[in-house]
Design an enzyme around this catalytic site. Structure first.
Site, PDB file in Angstrom:
ATOM      1  N   GLU A 113       0.859  -1.187   0.000  1.00 15.66           N
ATOM      2  CA  GLU A 113       0.000   0.000   0.000  1.00 15.66           C
ATOM      3  C   GLU A 113       0.893   1.235   0.000  1.00 15.66           C
ATOM      4  OE1 GLU A 113      -3.970  -0.067   2.103  1.00 15.66           O
ATOM      5  OE2 GLU A 113      -3.025  -1.761   3.084  1.00 15.66           O
ATOM      6  N   HIS A 228      -8.910   9.821   2.514  1.00 11.47           N
ATOM      7  CA  HIS A 228      -8.538   8.716   1.616  1.00 11.47           C
ATOM      8  C   HIS A 228      -8.766   9.176   0.188  1.00 11.47           C
ATOM      9  CE1 HIS A 228      -8.209   4.768  -0.169  1.00 11.47           C
ATOM     10  NE2 HIS A 228      -7.876   4.248   1.002  1.00 11.47           N
ATOM     11  N   ARG A 274      -1.066   9.248   1.362  1.00  8.91           N
ATOM     12  CA  ARG A 274      -2.462   9.611   1.068  1.00  8.91           C
ATOM     13  C   ARG A 274      -2.709  11.099   0.946  1.00  8.91           C
ATOM     14  NH1 ARG A 274      -5.602   5.144   4.751  1.00  8.91           N
ATOM     15  NH2 ARG A 274      -4.939   3.477   3.370  1.00  8.91           N
ATOM     16  N   HIS A 335     -11.378   9.952   6.210  1.00 13.97           N
ATOM     17  CA  HIS A 335     -11.193   8.515   6.429  1.00 13.97           C
ATOM     18  C   HIS A 335     -10.747   8.163   7.846  1.00 13.97           C
ATOM     19  CE1 HIS A 335     -10.421   4.404   5.247  1.00 13.97           C
ATOM     20  NE2 HIS A 335      -9.132   4.484   5.559  1.00 13.97           N
ATOM     21  N   ARG A 370      -1.266   8.895   9.089  1.00 14.01           N
ATOM     22  CA  ARG A 370      -1.152   7.463   9.385  1.00 14.01           C
ATOM     23  C   ARG A 370      -0.674   6.677   8.165  1.00 14.01           C
ATOM     24  NH1 ARG A 370      -4.919   3.050   8.735  1.00 14.01           N
ATOM     25  NH2 ARG A 370      -6.299   4.573   7.798  1.00 14.01           N
TER      26      ARG A 370
HETATM   27  P1  FAD Z   1     -14.332   1.065  15.527  1.00 14.05           P
HETATM   28  O1  FAD Z   1     -13.991  -0.186  14.848  1.00 14.05           O
HETATM   29  O2  FAD Z   1     -14.905   2.158  14.702  1.00 14.05           O
HETATM   30  O3  FAD Z   1     -15.355   0.723  16.693  1.00 14.05           O
HETATM   31  C1  FAD Z   1     -15.960   1.754  17.442  1.00 14.05           C
HETATM   32  C2  FAD Z   1     -17.051   1.154  18.291  1.00 14.05           C
HETATM   33  O4  FAD Z   1     -17.548   2.129  19.206  1.00 14.05           O
HETATM   34  C3  FAD Z   1     -18.266   0.684  17.528  1.00 14.05           C
HETATM   35  O5  FAD Z   1     -18.686  -0.518  18.107  1.00 14.05           O
HETATM   36  C4  FAD Z   1     -19.290   1.791  17.760  1.00 14.05           C
HETATM   37  O6  FAD Z   1     -20.606   1.375  17.632  1.00 14.05           O
HETATM   38  C5  FAD Z   1     -18.959   2.144  19.181  1.00 14.05           C
HETATM   39  N1  FAD Z   1     -19.403   3.459  19.655  1.00 14.05           N
HETATM   40  C6  FAD Z   1     -19.139   4.674  19.111  1.00 14.05           C
HETATM   41  N2  FAD Z   1     -19.668   5.643  19.888  1.00 14.05           N
HETATM   42  C7  FAD Z   1     -20.277   5.033  20.944  1.00 14.05           C
HETATM   43  C8  FAD Z   1     -20.991   5.481  22.073  1.00 14.05           C
HETATM   44  N3  FAD Z   1     -21.230   6.786  22.320  1.00 14.05           N
HETATM   45  N4  FAD Z   1     -21.477   4.564  22.944  1.00 14.05           N
HETATM   46  C9  FAD Z   1     -21.275   3.235  22.734  1.00 14.05           C
HETATM   47  N5  FAD Z   1     -20.602   2.752  21.674  1.00 14.05           N
HETATM   48  C10 FAD Z   1     -20.097   3.640  20.793  1.00 14.05           C
HETATM   49  N6  FAD Z   1      -7.415   0.397   8.856  1.00 14.05           N
HETATM   50  C11 FAD Z   1      -6.456  -0.519   8.604  1.00 14.05           C
HETATM   51  O7  FAD Z   1      -5.518  -0.677   9.399  1.00 14.05           O
HETATM   52  N7  FAD Z   1      -6.529  -1.286   7.486  1.00 14.05           N
HETATM   53  C12 FAD Z   1      -7.543  -1.173   6.586  1.00 14.05           C
HETATM   54  O8  FAD Z   1      -7.582  -1.882   5.606  1.00 14.05           O
HETATM   55  C13 FAD Z   1      -8.548  -0.201   6.827  1.00 14.05           C
HETATM   56  N8  FAD Z   1      -9.576  -0.031   5.962  1.00 14.05           N
HETATM   57  C14 FAD Z   1     -10.583   0.796   6.291  1.00 14.05           C
HETATM   58  C15 FAD Z   1     -11.707   0.866   5.461  1.00 14.05           C
HETATM   59  C16 FAD Z   1     -12.791   1.648   5.806  1.00 14.05           C
HETATM   60  C17 FAD Z   1     -13.994   1.714   4.909  1.00 14.05           C
HETATM   61  C18 FAD Z   1     -12.755   2.400   7.024  1.00 14.05           C
HETATM   62  C19 FAD Z   1     -13.927   3.244   7.425  1.00 14.05           C
HETATM   63  C20 FAD Z   1     -11.642   2.353   7.832  1.00 14.05           C
HETATM   64  C21 FAD Z   1     -10.554   1.559   7.482  1.00 14.05           C
HETATM   65  N9  FAD Z   1      -9.432   1.460   8.303  1.00 14.05           N
HETATM   66  C22 FAD Z   1      -8.458   0.553   8.015  1.00 14.05           C
HETATM   67  C23 FAD Z   1      -9.390   2.167   9.587  1.00 14.05           C
HETATM   68  C24 FAD Z   1      -9.772   1.167  10.695  1.00 14.05           C
HETATM   69  O9  FAD Z   1     -10.801   0.337  10.230  1.00 14.05           O
HETATM   70  C25 FAD Z   1     -10.231   1.857  11.961  1.00 14.05           C
HETATM   71  O10 FAD Z   1      -9.351   2.888  12.310  1.00 14.05           O
HETATM   72  C26 FAD Z   1     -10.285   0.868  13.102  1.00 14.05           C
HETATM   73  O11 FAD Z   1     -11.056  -0.254  12.746  1.00 14.05           O
HETATM   74  C27 FAD Z   1     -10.865   1.532  14.336  1.00 14.05           C
HETATM   75  O12 FAD Z   1     -11.094   0.554  15.313  1.00 14.05           O
HETATM   76  P2  FAD Z   1     -11.689   0.995  16.704  1.00 14.05           P
HETATM   77  O13 FAD Z   1     -11.867  -0.235  17.498  1.00 14.05           O
HETATM   78  O14 FAD Z   1     -10.893   2.085  17.266  1.00 14.05           O
HETATM   79  O15 FAD Z   1     -13.110   1.661  16.328  1.00 14.05           O
HETATM   80  C1  SIN Z   2      -7.579   0.831   2.311  1.00 21.54           C
HETATM   81  O1  SIN Z   2      -7.846  -0.350   2.141  1.00 21.54           O
HETATM   82  O2  SIN Z   2      -7.250   1.596   1.414  1.00 21.54           O
HETATM   83  C2  SIN Z   2      -7.677   1.382   3.689  1.00 21.54           C
HETATM   84  C3  SIN Z   2      -6.466   1.042   4.418  1.00 21.54           C
HETATM   85  C4  SIN Z   2      -6.345   1.904   5.635  1.00 21.54           C
HETATM   86  O3  SIN Z   2      -7.101   2.839   5.828  1.00 21.54           O
HETATM   87  O4  SIN Z   2      -5.419   1.640   6.405  1.00 21.54           O
END
Ligand code: FAD
Ligand code: SIN
Length: 523
Positions: A113, A228, A274, A335, A370
C-alpha cells in the site's frame, strides 16, 4: 434509572474495544457497551489489511522507519516502537484464535500500500480484513464468561469525581444506566461522519473525543484528519471505499480526460502517501472542472481482480460498475482521525481511571499522517496494552453519584436534527477539509457556533446526542486546524504552505483552554 456496578467498562466493540476486553476479563467482570449492533464499526468495513513486519523481506526496523516517515515528523517514536515490535505477536495470537489471512501457497500473502517500502499488508478474504478480525475477536469474547455485552447502549458521559473517572452514564432506549467501574476504556472509533464525504460508517460521530473533552481529559493532534484518495463517486451510490491495495496491485489514477497524472506530483506516483495523492486529485479536479477522477483497473487481469477484491467488485457491480471493464469514478473522502484522547504507552488518559484505545486515542503512533493499514494493528497492540494495564486499576469508592438529568428532545429539536447534522457535515467538508486557510476555518467556526446550544444539553435520544458530539468534534478539529499555522502531514493550509514555526510541537486541547469557544458548560 438503573445502577450497575462492574469492575471494568469498555465503550465500543471494534478491534480496540474487543482486544482490551479480553485482557480486562483476566482480572474481573467486564461490560462492553455498544451504541449499535455489536459488529457495526469501522473495523467491520476495513478492507486493505493489517500491516505487520512478518514477511521474509521485511523487518520491524523498516516498518518503524516507514511509519515515522509517513507521520511527517510528529510520531512519538516510543509509541511506534511498541506498535511495530509487539505487532507480530498480536497477529500470530490472532491466527491461533482462528483468523484466516490469505495465503499464496502455504505462505502468508502480503500486499503493498502507499508509503510502504515493503509488501507487508496481510489481508483476509481479499478485501474483508476488518470483518475477519471482528469475527475472530467477537467469537473469542463470546466464550469468556465474565464479559457481558450491552448492544444498542449509548455512552453519554463519564462519571468523574475528584478528577478520577469512576464509570459512565449510558442510555438504553430512553433509560439512563449509571455504571460504576474501577476503570473505563473508551474505544469508540473516529469522527468521519463529521464530514459530508467520508468512507466511515454511521456510528463514527466523534462521541469518544466529545465525552472525554467534557470530562476534562486532554486531547491532542485533532487537526490531523486523513482523507482517503479513492471513495466511490457516483450519484446514487454510497461513498464506498476503493482500497489503496488496488493501487498497490497496479491500479492507475486518470483524470476525466483519461490521462494519468500522478507522475506530475510525486516520484512514487499512485503509491505516494495519502495526503499527497488526495491533494493531487483535488488539483486535477479543479484543473479539469470536474468533481471526480477515475481509478482504472481495466488493464489488470480480470479474474485476479475478482478474486483479490471480491467485496469491492460485487459492491460496484450493484451500482452498475464492472471494475474489470470500466474505470471507476472516485474522489477523496474523510477517512481517519489521527488525533484523539491523549494517552501514554499503556493507553492511560490524563484522567485517572480512564483509558483509550484505537482510533479515538492519540498514542502518538500516527503523527501527522497514518501509514496505511497501521490502525487495525494499533487497535490490537494498544487495545491489548490498555486492557492489561487497566485491569490492574483498583476499585475507587464513589462518594456520591452526581445528578445527571436528561433533557427531553422537543419535537422542534427533533425536526431540526437532520437539517443541522447535514449542515455541519457540509461546513466541515468545505471549510475544514483537505485544503484549509484562516478564512475558511473562521467561517466554519462562525457557522458551527450558531448551534453551540446543542452541545450544552444532555439529550435522551441517540441522533440528538450524536449531533451534540459531532458539533463538539467539529469545533475541536477546526480550532486545532486554525491554531496550526503551517502545513504538516495531512493538515494543509493554503495560507501557510511551509511547515511554519514550532511545527514539530503537538497541539493539546483541554476544555478550560482559551482557544475553545464557551461550549459544553452544562452546570
Ligand atoms: P471502531 O472499529 O470504529 O469501533 C468503534 C465502536 O464504538 C463501535 O462498536 C461503535 O458502535 C462504538 N461506539 C461509538 N460511539 C459510541 C458510544 N457513544 N457509545 C457506545 N458505543 C459507541 N485500517 C487498517 O488498518 N486497514 C484497513 O484496511 C482499513 N480499511 C478501512 C476501510 C474503511 C472503509 C474504514 C472506514 C476504515 C478503514 N481502516 C483501516 C481504519 C480502521 O478500520 C479503523 O481505524 C479501526 O477499525 C478503528 O477501530 P476501533 O476499534 O478504534 O473503532
Ligand atoms: C484501504 O484499504 O485503502 C484502507 C487502508 C487503511 O485505511 O489503512
Amino acid at each position: 434509572m438503573q445502577m450497575i456496578d462492574t469492575d471494568f467498562i469498555v465503550i465500543g466493540s471494534g478491534v480496540a474495544g474487543l482486544r482490551a476486553a479480553i485482557e480486562l476479563a483476566k482480572k474481573g467482570n467486564v461490560l462492553i457497551a455498544t451504541k449499535d449492533a455489536p459488529k457495526e464499526s469501522s473495523t467491520e468495513y476495513a478492507q486493505g489489511g493489517v500491516a505487520v513486519a512478518l514477511s521474509d523481506e521485511d523487518e520491524v526496523g523498516i516498518h518503524f522507519e516507514d511509519t515515522i516517515k509517513a507521520g511527517d515528523g510528529l510520531c512519538r517514536e516510543a509509541a511506534v516502537k511498541k506498535l511495530v515490535e509487539e505487532g507480530p505477536e498480536r497477529i500470530l495470537e490472532l491466527i491461533e484464535w482462528g483468523a484466516e489471512f490469505d495465503k499464496e501457497g502455504t505462505k502468508l500473502d502480503f500486499t503493498l500500500e502507499g508509503a510502504h517500502s515493503r509488501r507487508r499488508v496481510l489481508h483476509a478474504h481479499g478485501d474483508s480484513t476488518g470483518r475477519e478480525l471482528e469475527r475472530v475477536l467477537t467469537a473469542k469474547v463470546s466464550h469468556i464468561k465474565n464479559i457481558k455485552s450491552l448492544p444498542f447502549c449509548l455512552a453519554l458521559d463519564l462519571i468523574v469525581e475528584d478528577n478520577v473517572c469512576k464509570g459512565a452514564y449510558l442510555l438504553k432506549g430512553r433509560e439512563l444506566l449509571v455504571v460504576t467501574s474501577a476503570a473505563t476504556v473508551i474505544a469508540t472509533g473516529g469522527a468521519g461522519q463529521v464530514f459530508s464525504r467520508t468512507t466511515n460508517p454511521a456510528v463514527t460521530t466523534g462521541d469518544g473525543v466529545a465525552i472525554a473533552y467534557r470530562a476534562g481529559a486532554l486531547l491532542e493532534d485533532m487537526e490531523f484528519i486523513q482523507f482517503h484518495p479513492t471513495a466511490l463517486y457516483a450519484p446514487s451510490a454510497p461513498q464506498f471505499l476503493l482500497s489503496e491495495a488496488i493501487r498497490g496491485e497496479g491500479g492507475l489514477l486518470r483524470n476525466i480526460h483519461r490521462d494519468t497524472f500522478m507522475q506530475d506530483y510525486h516520484p512514487d506516483r499512485e503509491l505516494a502517501s495519502r495526503d499527497i495523492v488526495s491533494r493531487a486529485i483535488m488539483s486535477e479536479m479543479v484543473k479539469t472542472e470536474s468533481n471526480h477522477v477515475y481509478l482504472d483497473m481495466t488493464h489488470l487481469d480480470a479474474a485476479y481482480i475478482k478474486k483479490r477484491f471480491p467485496r469491492i467488485y460485487t459492491t460496484c457491480l450493484r451500482y452498475d460498475i464492472d471494475i474489470t471493464k470500466e474505470m471507476v469514478p472516485v474522489s477523496p473522502a474523510a477517512h481517519y482521525m489521527m488525533g484523539g484522547i491523549k494517552t501514554d504507552l499503556d493507553g492511560a488518559a490524563s484522567l485517572k481511571g480512564l483509558f483509550a484505545a484505537g482510533e479515538v486515542s492519540c498514542t502518538g503512533v500516527h503523527g501527522a499522517n497514518r501509514l496505511a493499514s497501521n490502525s487495525l494493528l494499533e487497535g490490537l497492540v494498544y487495545g491489548y496494552r490498555a486492557g492489561s494495564v487497566a485491569a490492574g486499576t483498583s476499585n475507587q469508592q464513589i462518594k456520591s453519584i452526581p445528578d445527571y438529568r436528561l433533557d427531553h428532545v422537543t419535537s422542534a429539536e427533533a425536526g431540526k436534527i437532520e437539517e443541522i447534522r447535514s449542515l455541519v457535515r457540509r461546513v466541515m467538508w468545505e471549510k475544514t477539509g483537505i485544503i484549509r486557510c484562516e478564512k475558511s476555518l473562521n467561517e466554519a467556526i462562525a457557522k458551527l457556533s450558531n448551534y453551540l446550544p446543542y452541545t450544552r444539553k444532555r439529550f435522551d435520544e441517540r441522533s440528538a446526542v450524536e449531533l451534540s458530539n459531532m458539533l463538539t468534534a467539529a469545533m475541536l478539529i477546526t480550532c486545532a486546524a486554525l491554531k496550526r499555522k503551517g502545513s504538516v502531514g495531512a493538515h494543509y493550509r493554503s495560507d501557510f504552505k511551509a511547515q511554519g514555526e514550532g511545527w514539530n510541537s503537538h497541539i493539546s486541547i483541554h476544555r478550560d483552554m482559551d482557544m475553545m469557544p464557551d461550549m459544553y458548560r452544562r452546570e
